[in-house]
Design a protein around this motif. Sequence first.
Motif, PDB file in Angstrom:
ATOM      1  N   GLN A   1       0.519  -1.208  -0.088  1.00 58.56           N
ATOM      2  CA  GLN A   1      -0.074  -0.105  -0.428  1.00 58.56           C
ATOM      3  C   GLN A   1       1.020   1.184  -0.310  1.00 58.56           C
ATOM      4  OE1 GLN A   1      -2.693   0.916   3.298  1.00 58.56           O
ATOM      5  NE2 GLN A   1      -4.377   0.937   2.383  1.00 58.56           N
TER       6      GLN A   1
ATOM      7  N   ALA B   1      -7.146  -1.783  -5.539  1.00 56.88           N
ATOM      8  CA  ALA B   1      -6.588  -2.274  -3.015  1.00 56.88           C
ATOM      9  C   ALA B   1      -7.500  -3.351  -3.019  1.00 56.88           C
ATOM     10  CB  ALA B   1      -6.140  -1.053  -2.501  1.00 56.88           C
TER      11      ALA B   1
ATOM     12  N   GLU C   1      -1.399  -3.334  -3.760  1.00 59.17           N
ATOM     13  CA  GLU C   1      -1.675  -2.211  -4.755  1.00 59.17           C
ATOM     14  C   GLU C   1      -1.905  -2.848  -6.055  1.00 59.17           C
ATOM     15  OE1 GLU C   1      -3.620   1.380  -2.244  1.00 59.17           O
ATOM     16  OE2 GLU C   1      -1.577   1.164  -3.497  1.00 59.17           O
TER      17      GLU C   1
END
Length: 182
Positions: free
Chosen positions: A85, A94, A107
Amino acid sequence: MIFDEFSIKSLIRPVPDFPKPGVIFRDITPLFQSPRALRMVADSFIQRYVETEFTHVGAMDARGFLIGSIIAYALNKPLILFRKQGKLPADVLAEGYQTEYGEAFLEVHADSLCEGDSILMFDDLIATGGTLLAAASLVRRMGASIFEAAAIIDLPELGGSQRLQDIGIPTFCLTTFALSDR
């Protein structure tokens, strides 16, 4: 060059009690310090996938980047990075997931894949499968499919490979370790 699982396995360093007590971390750094071992690992994957049909190679942050980038280059495929992230600069999708140690988010750039694309996903090892399962969810959200999930190491007692197979994702690993292997 002939793949020798035992020489490869001998170059994977066990690090007891990392990142927390009771865990044996499987460190692949020594594989990358041996040009011969790295070539055997890369060549094994390249030979497996050279005549297969998929459109992209996906690599998991961070150690999956090491082997995934080599394979993407060798097979002349686009490389898709699945990052922790907050590391990607453009619009992202995500997905939260559980790791052996807690919660995390993975992500990918939202425009990385299109409907009809097929991806070969790489990580250094498959433990609980959390990272690869999160990546698979992201891939499917973009309308693409997963060709296979591949790793250098499988820790089958943690069930990740089975979880992936249970949702229709084939897996391939070069070697396995039992939890009790030191």
